[in-house]
Scaffold this active site. Sequence first.
Site, PDB file in Angstrom:
ATOM      1  N   GLU A 176      11.544  -1.176  -8.973  1.00  0.00           N
ATOM      2  CA  GLU A 176      10.999  -2.526  -9.146  1.00  0.00           C
ATOM      3  C   GLU A 176      10.142  -2.668 -10.405  1.00  0.00           C
ATOM      4  OE1 GLU A 176      11.558  -5.274  -7.655  1.00  0.00           O
ATOM      5  OE2 GLU A 176      12.026  -4.978  -5.529  1.00  0.00           O
TER       6      GLU A 176
ATOM      7  N   GLY B 166       0.819  -1.200   0.000  1.00  0.00           N
ATOM      8  CA  GLY B 166       0.000   0.000   0.000  1.00  0.00           C
ATOM      9  C   GLY B 166       0.856   1.253   0.000  1.00  0.00           C
TER      10      GLY B 166
ATOM     11  N   LYS C 184       1.435  -1.229  -9.947  1.00  0.00           N
ATOM     12  CA  LYS C 184       1.422   0.236  -9.758  1.00  0.00           C
ATOM     13  C   LYS C 184       2.814   0.821  -9.978  1.00  0.00           C
ATOM     14  CE  LYS C 184       3.626   0.795  -5.722  1.00  0.00           C
ATOM     15  NZ  LYS C 184       4.558   1.867  -5.260  1.00  0.00           N
TER      16      LYS C 184
ATOM     17  N   SER D 215       9.291   8.917  -5.179  1.00  0.00           N
ATOM     18  CA  SER D 215       9.028   7.661  -5.877  1.00  0.00           C
ATOM     19  C   SER D 215      10.170   7.272  -6.801  1.00  0.00           C
ATOM     20  CB  SER D 215       7.732   7.780  -6.692  1.00  0.00           C
ATOM     21  OG  SER D 215       7.581   6.679  -7.560  1.00  0.00           O
TER      22      SER D 215
ATOM     23  N   ASN E  73      10.246   4.729  -8.860  1.00  0.00           N
ATOM     24  CA  ASN E  73       9.750   4.330 -10.178  1.00  0.00           C
ATOM     25  C   ASN E  73       9.421   5.544 -11.038  1.00  0.00           C
ATOM     26  OD1 ASN E  73       9.403   1.202 -10.167  1.00  0.00           O
ATOM     27  ND2 ASN E  73       8.684   1.877  -8.163  1.00  0.00           N
TER      28      ASN E  73
END
Length: 320
Positions: free
Chosen positions: A267, A130, A185, A247, A249
């Site tokens: 990831e 989450g 996500k 973040s 990503n």
Amino acid sequence: MNVSVLGCGRWGSFLACYHSRHHHVTLWGPEGDAPFEILRKERKNSYITLPPKIELTCDLEKAVEASDYLVISISSQHLAEFGQRLNALDLEGKTFILCMKGIEAETGRRLTEIMEEVITQKAAIAVWVGPGHVQDFMKGIPGCMVVDAKDPATSRRIVQDFNSDLIRLYVGNDLIGTEVGAAAKNVIGIAAGMLDGKGYASLKGALMARGAREVSRLIKAMGGNELSAYGLCHLGDYEATLFSAYSHNRMYGESLVKGETFGELAEGAATVVALMKLSEKYQVDMPISRVVYEIIYCGKKPEEALQELFRRTTKGEFYE
């Protein structure tokens, strides 16, 4: 209660601090690994300062023996190998909590599937995923996350033992959807970074809507509940992944389209390989994920890939 955290990157080190508020914590990292050696020498890293009561060790057997709860926070692509190391130890009656997001690139296996295959002893396995960034939690900014497991009693027990005023935990009831949504996500986060890098940030609202929709189709095809894509594991994590300066990503995607190097773990770059395998296996249309894959691994130019998305045949918004 004793908790052992296996992995001492930014999330693992934070989880050690989080659990140490109410429990005895052993934090494990491999000897010679830079993050572990920094913590061992200085008792802090760029994100956290370890409370004195947290015990550091590079002895995996000692860490496993110390606790009934084993929290794993490592790169998802190394879980199979790490699980085999763990299986050589006494794991009877232990509870594994996988605090990581990913799908094995080579096989398309979800993380709990990997653990179920490599751990031959009787142990409970759950995921804890989450939204949330270490930087925010360390400032005392609260968040919500979800715990899911094949056995609902395991999820409920973990939520009861570790729920707090800093992290409100919810009990999940769709392990497939929770795992796939949490992993995917990160791929949508890379796409968001690519939009930022090209100056198309205003498209991130559309990305959120269409990204969640394609992930929901995959979850449904795999036997999960498509609504999970709109829960905490996926859509609920978009703010922290598509918009946050923290973040990895998103930053990876932005750096990639700008031709810059990004040295941290993202990831989603491995997960998108797995999503392409699953998309083909389950015959699910995943255009956004495919664009991310083609830009990273096939050298497609971002402008060309984006134009192809807009030239796709017109469909109903919620087509199957």
